[in-house]
Write a protein that holds these residues in place. Sequence first.
Motif, PDB file in Angstrom:
ATOM      1  N   ALA A  97       0.890  -1.626  -0.035  1.00 64.12           N
ATOM      2  CA  ALA A  97      -0.250  -0.204   0.417  1.00 64.12           C
ATOM      3  C   ALA A  97       1.163   1.186  -0.224  1.00 64.12           C
ATOM      4  N   ILE A  98       0.852   2.274  -1.009  1.00 60.16           N
ATOM      5  CA  ILE A  98       0.615   3.887  -0.998  1.00 60.16           C
ATOM      6  C   ILE A  98       0.050   5.124  -0.194  1.00 60.16           C
ATOM      7  N   VAL A  99       0.499   5.505   0.493  1.00 57.55           N
ATOM      8  CA  VAL A  99      -0.639   5.817   1.723  1.00 57.55           C
ATOM      9  C   VAL A  99      -0.185   7.353   1.463  1.00 57.55           C
ATOM     10  N   GLY A 100      -1.110   8.662   1.626  1.00 56.90           N
ATOM     11  CA  GLY A 100      -0.642   9.707   1.725  1.00 56.90           C
ATOM     12  C   GLY A 100      -1.167  10.901   1.125  1.00 56.90           C
ATOM     13  N   GLU A 101      -1.623  12.040   1.371  1.00 52.94           N
ATOM     14  CA  GLU A 101      -2.389  12.987   1.277  1.00 52.94           C
ATOM     15  C   GLU A 101      -2.161  12.577  -0.191  1.00 52.94           C
ATOM     16  N   SER A 102      -3.629  13.669  -0.513  1.00 61.48           N
ATOM     17  CA  SER A 102      -3.560  14.097  -2.172  1.00 61.48           C
ATOM     18  C   SER A 102      -2.121  14.974  -2.173  1.00 61.48           C
ATOM     19  N   GLY A 103      -1.745  14.526  -4.091  1.00 59.29           N
ATOM     20  CA  GLY A 103      -0.484  15.554  -4.008  1.00 59.29           C
ATOM     21  C   GLY A 103       0.437  14.944  -3.075  1.00 59.29           C
ATOM     22  N   SER A 104       0.859  14.057  -3.333  1.00 59.48           N
ATOM     23  CA  SER A 104       2.226  13.549  -2.556  1.00 59.48           C
ATOM     24  C   SER A 104       2.609  12.377  -3.200  1.00 59.48           C
ATOM     25  N   GLY A 105       2.044  12.435  -4.535  1.00 59.27           N
ATOM     26  CA  GLY A 105       3.320  11.779  -5.421  1.00 59.27           C
ATOM     27  C   GLY A 105       2.594  10.156  -5.404  1.00 59.27           C
ATOM     28  N   LYS A 106       1.246   9.864  -4.318  1.00 61.27           N
ATOM     29  CA  LYS A 106       1.220   8.372  -4.904  1.00 61.27           C
ATOM     30  C   LYS A 106       0.969   7.740  -6.344  1.00 61.27           C
ATOM     31  N   SER A 107      -0.313   8.445  -7.036  1.00 59.56           N
ATOM     32  CA  SER A 107       0.019   8.243  -8.517  1.00 59.56           C
ATOM     33  C   SER A 107       0.600   8.283  -8.877  1.00 59.56           C
TER      34      SER A 107
END
Length: 346
Positions: A38-48
């Motif tokens: 799982a890659i987690v973090g707020e919007s804009g963190s670079g996940k997608s």
Amino acid sequence: MSELLNVDNLHVSFKTYSGEIQAVRGISFNLERGETLAIVGESGSGKSVTTKAITQLLPKPQGYIKAGNISFEGNDITNYTNKQMQKLRGKDISTVFQDPMNSLNPTMKIGKQIAEGLMKHRKLNKSQAKAKTIELLELVGIPQPETRLGHYPHQFSGGMRQRVVVAMALACSPKILIADEPTTALDVTIQAQILELMKDIQQEMDSAIIFITHDLGVVANVADRVAVMYAGKIVEIGTSEDIFYNPKHPYTWGLLGSMPTSDNDGELYAIPGSPPDMLNPPEGDAFAPRNEFALEIDKQMEPPMFQVSDTHYAATWLLHEYAPKIDPPEAIQRRMQGFASMGGDD
């Protein structure tokens, strides 16, 4: 388990009229066969952006890989041509996106949409593809699959459309399934069903999954490992037990504290401030302006990845041998204890 994917020092940027947006800034991780990361973090963190770089679906020419390497099954695919990537996408690496209506053609019957990939990548004829499509729809829990393959996307509910998208992604038995916020638009009950479905299918197919989400609670029971991203970097990575029971980075504390649970009496921890502007990333630790536990060094130097255990790493100066000992806030400690007592269930 054997390594399927290796991402090494990946940097991804976007060209804009205002300048270069540094969306991903030197991240490294690997993915083993049959594993869920799982890659987690707020919007804009670079996940997608990270997963779009892996599949080379970055909007070009604005988005580009600035540095680093991506290896799939030992082959460097960083600079693959679009034609080379087309052979990998769908067949070896598939993606389930957040909004199924963006993945489905509203003018085509869903049976034809699924069969297309089977005919292209697995070289099945029409009757074989139809039989396999019915099998896939049955696998993902679509009732009366023989009838439903003749229906259009608008004739399905949101949860059923997402099941169809999962069936499309699984059509060619991919080695890696990327699930990019696949349950965000669904209600809690349907969300749980989709997660359980993906878990069951993974065990059956031995696929690896990269699960992208902003909500740690969603992955509490499905992820083997968790990578926490902030401002284009991985700030903490470890097993699910490491992250939920023994988090070390103040940002991870904040994400855990913001999760609603059955025993928090409506009390949620809010991370102050907002993520930094990636046109001009701050010096030092990017999380420092929002971190109530920030040290003076955080404003000057970026922390390295400190090793907590064989499986657990975190980039925070609080882990330095000379740093003051600071424990998570009480509200977050209670949350961690709650996870421990419930075995991770939220």
